[in-house]
Design a protein around this motif. Sequence first.
Motif, PDB file in Angstrom:
ATOM      1  N   VAL A  58      17.949   4.642  -1.621  1.00 40.16           N
ATOM      2  CA  VAL A  58      16.862   3.755  -1.220  1.00 40.16           C
ATOM      3  C   VAL A  58      15.760   3.775  -2.274  1.00 40.16           C
ATOM      4  O   VAL A  58      15.677   4.688  -3.092  1.00 40.16           O
ATOM      5  N   LYS A  59      14.927   2.748  -2.243  1.00 40.51           N
ATOM      6  CA  LYS A  59      13.740   2.678  -3.076  1.00 40.51           C
ATOM      7  C   LYS A  59      12.533   2.667  -2.136  1.00 40.51           C
ATOM      8  O   LYS A  59      12.290   1.693  -1.433  1.00 40.51           O
ATOM      9  N   VAL A  60      11.809   3.784  -2.089  1.00 38.17           N
ATOM     10  CA  VAL A  60      10.678   3.955  -1.167  1.00 38.17           C
ATOM     11  C   VAL A  60       9.419   3.377  -1.799  1.00 38.17           C
ATOM     12  O   VAL A  60       9.120   3.655  -2.964  1.00 38.17           O
ATOM     13  N   SER A  61       8.660   2.584  -1.024  1.00 39.49           N
ATOM     14  CA  SER A  61       7.414   2.050  -1.557  1.00 39.49           C
ATOM     15  C   SER A  61       6.227   2.226  -0.607  1.00 39.49           C
ATOM     16  O   SER A  61       5.090   2.005  -1.004  1.00 39.49           O
ATOM     17  N   GLN A  62       6.491   2.666   0.649  1.00 42.47           N
ATOM     18  CA  GLN A  62       5.384   2.814   1.594  1.00 42.47           C
ATOM     19  C   GLN A  62       5.720   3.852   2.660  1.00 42.47           C
ATOM     20  O   GLN A  62       6.860   3.913   3.139  1.00 42.47           O
ATOM     21  N   ILE A  63       4.720   4.659   3.022  1.00 41.74           N
ATOM     22  CA  ILE A  63       4.829   5.632   4.113  1.00 41.74           C
ATOM     23  C   ILE A  63       3.802   5.251   5.166  1.00 41.74           C
ATOM     24  O   ILE A  63       2.647   4.946   4.835  1.00 41.74           O
ATOM     25  N   GLN A  64       4.225   5.246   6.428  1.00 38.81           N
ATOM     26  CA  GLN A  64       3.316   4.969   7.540  1.00 38.81           C
ATOM     27  C   GLN A  64       3.268   6.212   8.427  1.00 38.81           C
ATOM     28  O   GLN A  64       4.308   6.746   8.802  1.00 38.81           O
ATOM     29  N   LEU A  65       2.062   6.659   8.753  1.00 40.66           N
ATOM     30  CA  LEU A  65       1.877   7.850   9.575  1.00 40.66           C
ATOM     31  C   LEU A  65       0.831   7.598  10.644  1.00 40.66           C
ATOM     32  O   LEU A  65      -0.202   6.984  10.376  1.00 40.66           O
ATOM     33  N   GLN A  66       1.126   8.101  11.841  1.00 41.37           N
ATOM     34  CA  GLN A  66       0.135   8.078  12.915  1.00 41.37           C
ATOM     35  C   GLN A  66       0.053   9.491  13.481  1.00 41.37           C
ATOM     36  O   GLN A  66       0.992   9.971  14.115  1.00 41.37           O
ATOM     37  N   PHE A  67      -1.068  10.167  13.204  1.00 38.62           N
ATOM     38  CA  PHE A  67      -1.309  11.518  13.694  1.00 38.62           C
ATOM     39  C   PHE A  67      -2.062  11.468  15.016  1.00 38.62           C
ATOM     40  O   PHE A  67      -2.620  10.436  15.378  1.00 38.62           O
ATOM     41  N   PRO A  95      -4.592  11.633   4.188  1.00 42.33           N
ATOM     42  CA  PRO A  95      -4.844  10.929   5.453  1.00 42.33           C
ATOM     43  C   PRO A  95      -6.196  11.292   6.058  1.00 42.33           C
ATOM     44  O   PRO A  95      -6.762  12.357   5.778  1.00 42.33           O
ATOM     45  N   GLU A  96      -6.689  10.395   6.901  1.00 42.06           N
ATOM     46  CA  GLU A  96      -7.894  10.666   7.672  1.00 42.06           C
ATOM     47  C   GLU A  96      -7.496  11.356   8.972  1.00 42.06           C
ATOM     48  O   GLU A  96      -6.366  11.214   9.438  1.00 42.06           O
ATOM     49  N   ASP A  97      -8.432  12.079   9.554  1.00 45.68           N
ATOM     50  CA  ASP A  97      -8.194  12.777  10.819  1.00 45.68           C
ATOM     51  C   ASP A  97      -8.483  11.817  11.976  1.00 45.68           C
ATOM     52  O   ASP A  97      -9.478  11.952  12.692  1.00 45.68           O
ATOM     53  N   ILE A  98      -7.598  10.818  12.124  1.00 51.20           N
ATOM     54  CA  ILE A  98      -7.759   9.808  13.161  1.00 51.20           C
ATOM     55  C   ILE A  98      -6.398   9.534  13.809  1.00 51.20           C
ATOM     56  O   ILE A  98      -5.370   9.918  13.273  1.00 51.20           O
ATOM     57  N   HIS A  99      -6.425   8.836  14.933  1.00 56.82           N
ATOM     58  CA  HIS A  99      -5.189   8.535  15.662  1.00 56.82           C
ATOM     59  C   HIS A  99      -4.543   7.224  15.210  1.00 56.82           C
ATOM     60  O   HIS A  99      -3.391   6.966  15.513  1.00 56.82           O
ATOM     61  N   ALA A 100      -5.248   6.412  14.450  1.00 54.22           N
ATOM     62  CA  ALA A 100      -4.733   5.099  14.042  1.00 54.22           C
ATOM     63  C   ALA A 100      -3.588   5.228  13.041  1.00 54.22           C
ATOM     64  O   ALA A 100      -3.491   6.211  12.313  1.00 54.22           O
ATOM     65  N   LEU A 101      -2.726   4.214  12.998  1.00 53.63           N
ATOM     66  CA  LEU A 101      -1.650   4.148  12.023  1.00 53.63           C
ATOM     67  C   LEU A 101      -2.261   4.010  10.625  1.00 53.63           C
ATOM     68  O   LEU A 101      -3.123   3.167  10.398  1.00 53.63           O
ATOM     69  N   GLN A 102      -1.820   4.869   9.705  1.00 51.09           N
ATOM     70  CA  GLN A 102      -2.312   4.847   8.331  1.00 51.09           C
ATOM     71  C   GLN A 102      -1.146   4.496   7.400  1.00 51.09           C
ATOM     72  O   GLN A 102      -0.031   4.959   7.601  1.00 51.09           O
ATOM     73  N   ILE A 103      -1.430   3.682   6.403  1.00 53.37           N
ATOM     74  CA  ILE A 103      -0.395   3.208   5.487  1.00 53.37           C
ATOM     75  C   ILE A 103      -0.716   3.685   4.081  1.00 53.37           C
ATOM     76  O   ILE A 103      -1.848   3.523   3.607  1.00 53.37           O
ATOM     77  N   PHE A 104       0.296   4.285   3.436  1.00 54.37           N
ATOM     78  CA  PHE A 104       0.133   4.804   2.082  1.00 54.37           C
ATOM     79  C   PHE A 104       1.197   4.185   1.190  1.00 54.37           C
ATOM     80  O   PHE A 104       2.384   4.371   1.423  1.00 54.37           O
ATOM     81  N   ARG A 105       0.750   3.451   0.179  1.00 54.63           N
ATOM     82  CA  ARG A 105       1.683   2.858  -0.776  1.00 54.63           C
ATOM     83  C   ARG A 105       1.985   3.910  -1.850  1.00 54.63           C
ATOM     84  O   ARG A 105       1.110   4.669  -2.245  1.00 54.63           O
ATOM     85  N   THR A 106       3.222   3.922  -2.294  1.00 58.47           N
ATOM     86  CA  THR A 106       3.618   4.873  -3.329  1.00 58.47           C
ATOM     87  C   THR A 106       4.205   4.091  -4.498  1.00 58.47           C
ATOM     88  O   THR A 106       4.630   2.943  -4.330  1.00 58.47           O
ATOM     89  N   GLU A 107       4.240   4.724  -5.652  1.00 57.40           N
ATOM     90  CA  GLU A 107       4.995   4.132  -6.749  1.00 57.40           C
ATOM     91  C   GLU A 107       6.442   4.131  -6.290  1.00 57.40           C
ATOM     92  O   GLU A 107       6.920   5.116  -5.735  1.00 57.40           O
ATOM     93  N   GLU A 108       7.139   3.032  -6.496  1.00 56.60           N
ATOM     94  CA  GLU A 108       8.518   2.949  -6.012  1.00 56.60           C
ATOM     95  C   GLU A 108       9.356   4.072  -6.601  1.00 56.60           C
ATOM     96  O   GLU A 108       9.340   4.291  -7.814  1.00 56.60           O
ATOM     97  N   ALA A 109      10.044   4.787  -5.729  1.00 53.33           N
ATOM     98  CA  ALA A 109      10.893   5.900  -6.147  1.00 53.33           C
ATOM     99  C   ALA A 109      12.290   5.683  -5.582  1.00 53.33           C
ATOM    100  O   ALA A 109      12.448   5.427  -4.394  1.00 53.33           O
ATOM    101  N   THR A 110      13.301   5.789  -6.433  1.00 57.37           N
ATOM    102  CA  THR A 110      14.688   5.642  -6.010  1.00 57.37           C
ATOM    103  C   THR A 110      15.227   7.020  -5.681  1.00 57.37           C
ATOM    104  O   THR A 110      15.176   7.928  -6.506  1.00 57.37           O
ATOM    105  N   LEU A 111      15.718   7.181  -4.428  1.00 55.33           N
ATOM    106  CA  LEU A 111      16.126   8.507  -3.976  1.00 55.33           C
ATOM    107  C   LEU A 111      17.117   8.446  -2.820  1.00 55.33           C
ATOM    108  O   LEU A 111      17.345   7.399  -2.234  1.00 55.33           O
ATOM    109  N   ASP A 112      17.703   9.599  -2.529  1.00 51.75           N
ATOM    110  CA  ASP A 112      18.590   9.768  -1.376  1.00 51.75           C
ATOM    111  C   ASP A 112      17.972  10.711  -0.342  1.00 51.75           C
ATOM    112  O   ASP A 112      18.345  10.695   0.816  1.00 51.75           O
ATOM    113  N   LYS A 113      17.053  11.561  -0.804  1.00 53.07           N
ATOM    114  CA  LYS A 113      16.407  12.539   0.073  1.00 53.07           C
ATOM    115  C   LYS A 113      14.906  12.490  -0.163  1.00 53.07           C
ATOM    116  O   LYS A 113      14.446  12.395  -1.298  1.00 53.07           O
ATOM    117  N   LEU A 114      14.148  12.558   0.938  1.00 51.40           N
ATOM    118  CA  LEU A 114      12.693  12.503   0.889  1.00 51.40           C
ATOM    119  C   LEU A 114      12.133  13.666   1.694  1.00 51.40           C
ATOM    120  O   LEU A 114      12.633  13.964   2.783  1.00 51.40           O
TER     121      LEU A 114
END
Length: 140
Positions: A58-67, A95-114
């Motif tokens: 896969v080529k990863v370009s974004q991580i979404q987290l909701q704490f 990330p911020e210490d909030i409950h809202a969904l946070q989106i983090f863009r990354t430089e595209e990385a080609t990988l099998d394991k994250l």
Amino acid sequence: MPMGPLVCSETVSRVSSVLNRDAKQFGKKHLFDGSEETCWNSDQGSSQWVTLEFPQTVKVSQIQLQFQGGFASQLCTLEGCRKGDELVKIAEFYPEDIHALQIFRTEEATLDKLKITFENSTDFFGRVVVYRLGVLGEKL
């Protein structure tokens, strides 16, 4: 090709710990179930992590987290690799210490394991609570 979700039923996930080993209530499956009512809750410790092994490259370009506020990570480290290789650091985000969904863009990385490592939890005991984890990009 448009960006889409990369985690699927064949993705193998692992977590560093589960609160009181209660996987039914706080297990890793709750990271991806789409429910606002369930979460992965780690046990105590200085850093917690989640690994994902994708069924295809896969080529990863974004991580979404909701704490859960009060149980967030102040620093997340992203590492990845191709099959048979060692993990390599891809990015850090704050990330911020909030409950809202946070989106983090990354430089595209080609990988099998994250691997996502949650460092410096805002919880005094080092616990992390994640209601939602999304990994977006392209399947190759």
